[in-house]
Design a protein around this motif. Structure first.
Motif, PDB file in Angstrom:
ATOM      1  N   VAL A 211       0.824  -1.211   0.000  1.00 48.10           N
ATOM      2  CA  VAL A 211       0.000   0.000   0.000  1.00 48.10           C
ATOM      3  C   VAL A 211       0.857   1.259   0.000  1.00 48.10           C
TER       4      VAL A 211
ATOM      5  N   VAL B  92      -5.762   5.741  -0.967  1.00 48.19           N
ATOM      6  CA  VAL B  92      -4.945   4.528  -0.959  1.00 48.19           C
ATOM      7  C   VAL B  92      -4.737   4.010  -2.379  1.00 48.19           C
TER       8      VAL B  92
ATOM      9  N   PHE C  95      -2.435  -4.746   0.131  1.00 50.11           N
ATOM     10  CA  PHE C  95      -3.451  -3.922  -0.517  1.00 50.11           C
ATOM     11  C   PHE C  95      -4.850  -4.495  -0.304  1.00 50.11           C
TER      12      PHE C  95
ATOM     13  N   THR D 126      -6.976  -3.159   2.707  1.00 51.71           N
ATOM     14  CA  THR D 126      -7.435  -1.770   2.778  1.00 51.71           C
ATOM     15  C   THR D 126      -8.842  -1.573   2.240  1.00 51.71           C
TER      16      THR D 126
END
Length: 95
Positions: free
Chosen positions: A4, A23, A52, A55
């Motif tokens: 991320v 993000v 990732f 998120t």
């Protein structure tokens, strides 16, 4: 191994920092996101300890302070089969 990059930092306590704000998906060793945004120029911070997939605000995980997830990065990291749902099929072919 997609990590991320985010525009902000959220202090979750116990000395851990989590992504906040905008993000993007980022692969370690690259200096740009999956959608092509340069990390330094956009002011994005790297979070190599956060995946990732964690998120997504729907699933929770590290998404407590995430406000926006880049749709281009989601498309770049999601396998094609999962995006479409089913294959294209012609139902009424022309003669």
């Amino acid at each position: 191994m997609v990590k991320v990059a985010a525009s902000g930092t959220y202090d979750a306590g116990e000395g851990s920092r989590l992504p906040a704000g905008e993000v993007h998906a980022w692969e370690p060793g690259q200096n740009q996101t999956a959608c092509g945004v340069p990390l330094r120029r956009a002011g994005l911070g790297r979070f190599p300890h956060v995946d990732f997939s964690d998120t997504d605000p729907v699933t929770g995980g590290s998404a407590d302070a995430v406000r926006w997830v880049c749709p281009k990065c989601v498309a770049a990291t999601t396998p094609r089969r999962q995006r479409t749902g089913r294959r294209w099929e012609r139902t009424d072919p022309r003669p």
